[in-house]
Design an enzyme around this catalytic site. Structure first.
Site, short mmCIF file in Angstrom:
data_model
loop_
_atom_site.label_atom_id
_atom_site.label_comp_id
_atom_site.label_asym_id
_atom_site.label_seq_id
_atom_site.Cartn_x
_atom_site.Cartn_y
_atom_site.Cartn_z
N LYS A 267 -57.00 99.79 -80.73
CA LYS A 267 -57.37 99.47 -79.34
C LYS A 267 -58.85 99.80 -79.12
O LYS A 267 -59.28 100.92 -79.33
CB LYS A 267 -56.49 100.27 -78.37
N ASP A 272 -61.94 102.07 -69.52
CA ASP A 272 -60.75 101.61 -68.80
C ASP A 272 -60.77 102.12 -67.36
O ASP A 272 -60.41 103.26 -67.10
CB ASP A 272 -59.49 102.10 -69.53
N LYS A 279 -57.74 102.94 -61.39
CA LYS A 279 -57.32 104.32 -61.62
C LYS A 279 -57.91 105.23 -60.55
O LYS A 279 -58.97 104.93 -60.01
CB LYS A 279 -57.83 104.80 -62.99
N ASP A 290 -61.16 105.26 -74.61
CA ASP A 290 -60.03 104.32 -74.75
C ASP A 290 -60.21 103.36 -75.93
O ASP A 290 -59.40 102.47 -76.14
CB ASP A 290 -59.84 103.55 -73.43
N ASP A 349 -53.76 97.82 -65.25
CA ASP A 349 -54.08 99.03 -66.00
C ASP A 349 -53.28 99.12 -67.30
O ASP A 349 -53.57 99.96 -68.16
CB ASP A 349 -53.82 100.26 -65.12
N GLU A 351 -53.54 97.44 -69.91
CA GLU A 351 -54.37 96.45 -70.59
C GLU A 351 -54.35 96.58 -72.11
O GLU A 351 -54.57 95.62 -72.82
CB GLU A 351 -55.81 96.55 -70.08
N ARG A 353 -51.92 97.07 -74.26
CA ARG A 353 -50.88 96.27 -74.91
C ARG A 353 -51.26 94.80 -74.92
O ARG A 353 -50.84 94.06 -75.80
CB ARG A 353 -49.53 96.52 -74.22
N1 BES Z 1 -55.74 104.05 -71.44
C1 BES Z 1 -54.59 104.25 -70.65
C2 BES Z 1 -53.65 105.31 -71.22
C3 BES Z 1 -54.11 106.74 -71.13
C4 BES Z 1 -53.73 107.52 -70.06
C5 BES Z 1 -54.83 107.31 -72.15
C6 BES Z 1 -54.11 108.85 -70.00
C7 BES Z 1 -55.22 108.62 -72.09
C8 BES Z 1 -54.85 109.40 -71.02
C9 BES Z 1 -53.79 102.95 -70.54
O1 BES Z 1 -54.54 101.79 -70.56
C10 BES Z 1 -53.08 102.97 -69.24
O2 BES Z 1 -53.74 102.97 -68.24
N2 BES Z 1 -51.75 103.00 -69.27
C11 BES Z 1 -50.97 103.01 -68.09
C12 BES Z 1 -49.83 102.04 -68.26
C13 BES Z 1 -49.03 101.81 -67.02
C14 BES Z 1 -49.86 101.09 -65.98
C15 BES Z 1 -47.82 100.98 -67.38
C16 BES Z 1 -50.44 104.43 -67.89
O3 BES Z 1 -50.09 105.08 -68.87
O4 BES Z 1 -50.45 104.88 -66.76
ZN ZN Z 2 -56.34 101.90 -71.53
MN MN Z 3 -55.24 101.25 -68.63
#
Ligand code: BES
Ligand code: ZN
Ligand code: MN
Length: 499
Positions: A267, A272, A279, A290, A349, A351, A353
């Site tokens: 990734k 992000d 966020k 990220d 968010d 993104e 995947r």
């Molecule tokens: N990059 C984040 C995941 C993340 C969160 C990494 C905290 C490190 C620390 C990812 O892109 C994300 O935002 N995931 C969301 C998914 C949700 C919207 C289904 C999440 O985990 O909140």
């Molecule tokens: Zn992310």
């Molecule tokens: Mn995200």
């Protein structure tokens, strides 16, 4: 000018410890053998250690440091540092790494340029694994994350690291050094802020890290990405003024089994924000990391090529920012990936995947038979496994087991979570093939289930490093910031060959 790290000259010496000509020598001591070592009465090895143990100044607990107070009489080294290992039965690769880095930091803080490691404690691992880890650790210890400081300019790095051992370990030292250097290079990229490390800059820097013999790098620009109809990657990139990139690395050595190719997908979100599903402000700055999965994949490929491992490997790293610009994907939009699957984006968010979906599909197109993706994918994995353990997912089970065993050899913690078909319910969309954000329950598993839809047939595994890629607090063996998690594991997978 601050530099991020320096690779010390690494060497091996069979000289007796008393004659070791270094500024500081590190002596590892297992807790349950400390008294025995002290009673051997070999100058400072005996005297100083004995009194430290008797006075309770040192207990040889894991990573405990004891700096001998006196210059060692009869020894050439001007300073001795003991580092505890805890019980010998616990001294595995990870423990040795922590011991060596912690002790090397003492050497740095005392400004000792020539540092030795006495290979006197066998632990429970092979000499080759032990020495490789020590060599790697000296490189990892020579890391400084203050490159953007314009003041407080004083830095000190170890110049020479000598491992005192009788074994024939030259290859282990070379490999360990290469691994440490690749990991440091990845940590530098991961620590870089989003304004410096845009997708275009990341692609260039990663490509130049890949300019080692046998490895080729290709950067695909937004036009080429459009031509391949990668609507998921493009859908994330829409909100940013910065164009996306895909980095493709190929390592196809003659003589490697031609019917098997390891495919690494990382990734590469350089920042992000969450996109329109923005966020919260608190902690958003961390989202510069990220792209840690992408950096890990690049570092692993570099090290695989440097070690000339007899295995075919390719890497695909999709890179973009996730921003809420005027053209950004709106919740409810539908995008079509290169594989043809349509996705309803109910949360911008989620993104990672999306870009990995196109990335995994492309890696299969390029001929990858055994896939592994690495990603800071879900906050849910931090809830489940904390910042200690990487989430492992995949199919079929022998491939997942292969990766678990490699992680164990590498001294990294992973834990498998299930991919039961019943979870697929949550991915259902009324209006498209899938939904990208399937709600709170089992958030890491449903993210992995989403990726599985793009991984095609054949072995695939997913490593969720959202918890492990970044250290929130500094430890003697790990400064705050990028950790380089899973790079060693990927290298170990390649070393083990493909099942
Ligand atoms: N990059 C984040 C995941 C993340 C969160 C990494 C905290 C490190 C620390 C990812 O892109 C994300 O935002 N995931 C969301 C998914 C949700 C919207 C289904 C999440 O985990 O909140
Ligand atoms: Zn992310
Ligand atoms: Mn995200």
């Amino acid at each position: 000018m601050h530099v991020s790290y320096e690779v010390p000259r690494l060497s091996v010496s069979g000289t007796a410890l008393a004659a070791a000509d270094v500024d500081l020598i590190i002596i590892p001591i297992a807790q349950d053998y400390a008294a025995a070592v002290a009673s051997r009465d070999e100058g400072p090895l005996g005297d100083d250690l004995k009194s430290a143990l008797e006075r309770g100044e040192f207990g040889a607990k894991a990573n405990e440091i004891y700096v001998a107070r006196m210059p060692a009489t009869g020894w050439t080294a001007s300073r001795i540092v003991f580092v505890g290992g805890g019980p010998r039965a616990e001294i595995n690769v990870e423990r040795v790494r922590r011991m060596a880095i912690s002790a090397a930091q003492v050497a740095r803080s005392q400004r000792r340029a020539r540092v030795g490691w006495a290979d006197v404690e066998p632990g429970v691992i092979s000499p080759a694994a032990r020495i490789e880890t020590v060599a790697e650790s000296f490189v990892l210890a020579n890391f400084d994350n203050g490159i953007h400081k314009s003041r407080d300019g004083h830095q000190f790095f170890i110049k020479d690291a000598v491992i005192f051992t009788s074994g024939d370990v030259a290859a282990a030292v070379t490999n360990g050094g290469a691994m440490g250097e690749s990991i440091n290079a990845a940590r530098v990229l991961i620590n870089e802020p989003g304004n410096y490390l845009t997708p275009r800059v990341l692609a260039e820097k990663a490509a130049s890290l890949s300019s080692v013999p046998g490895l080729t790098a290709q950067i695909l620009d937004e036009k080429q990405i459009e031509a391949m109809k990668m609507g998921l990657l493009l859908g994330v990139a829409r909100g940013s003024i910065e164009p996306p990139r895909i980095l493709v690395l190929k390592y196809l050595p003659a003589g490697a089994p031609a019917n098997q190719t390891l495919g690494l997908v990382g990734k590469g979100i350089t920042f992000d924000t969450g996109g329109l599903s923005l966020k919260p402000a608190d902690g958003m700055e961390r989202m510069k990391d990220d792209m840690a999965g992408g950096a890990s994949v690049v570092a692993a490929m570099r090290s695989i090529a440097l070690q000339q491992l007899p295995i075919r490997a390719i890497a695909v790293v999709p890179m973009t920012e996730n921003m809420p610009g005027g053209k950004a994907t709106k919740p409810g939009d539908i995008h079509t990936g290169a594989s043809g699957l349509t996705v309803e984006i109910n949360n911008t968010d989620a993104e990672g995947r999306l870009i990995l979906g196109d990335g995994l599909w492309y890696a299969r197109q390029l001929g990858a038979t055994h896939l592994i993706d690495v990603a800071t994918l879900t906050g849910a994995i931090v809830v489940g496994l904390g910042k200690i353990t990487t989430g492992l997912f995949g199919t079929p089970q022998p491939w997942v087991d292969h990766i678990r065993v490699a992680a164990d050899r590498a001294g990294e913690k992973v834990w498998q979570l299930p991919l039961f078909d019943d979870y697929k319910e949550q991915l259902k969309s009324e209006i498209a093939d899938m939904l990208n954000s399937p709600g709170r329950p089992a958030g890491s598993i449903t993210a992995a289930m989403f990726l599985k839809e793009f991984a095609g047939t054949g072995p695939w595994a997913h490593l969720d490093i959202a918890g492990t890629a970044w250290a929130e607090e500094s430890k003697p063996w790990q400064p705050k910031g990028a950790t380089g998690a899973m790079i060693r594991t990927l290298i170990e997978v390649a070393r083990g060959g493909l099942p």
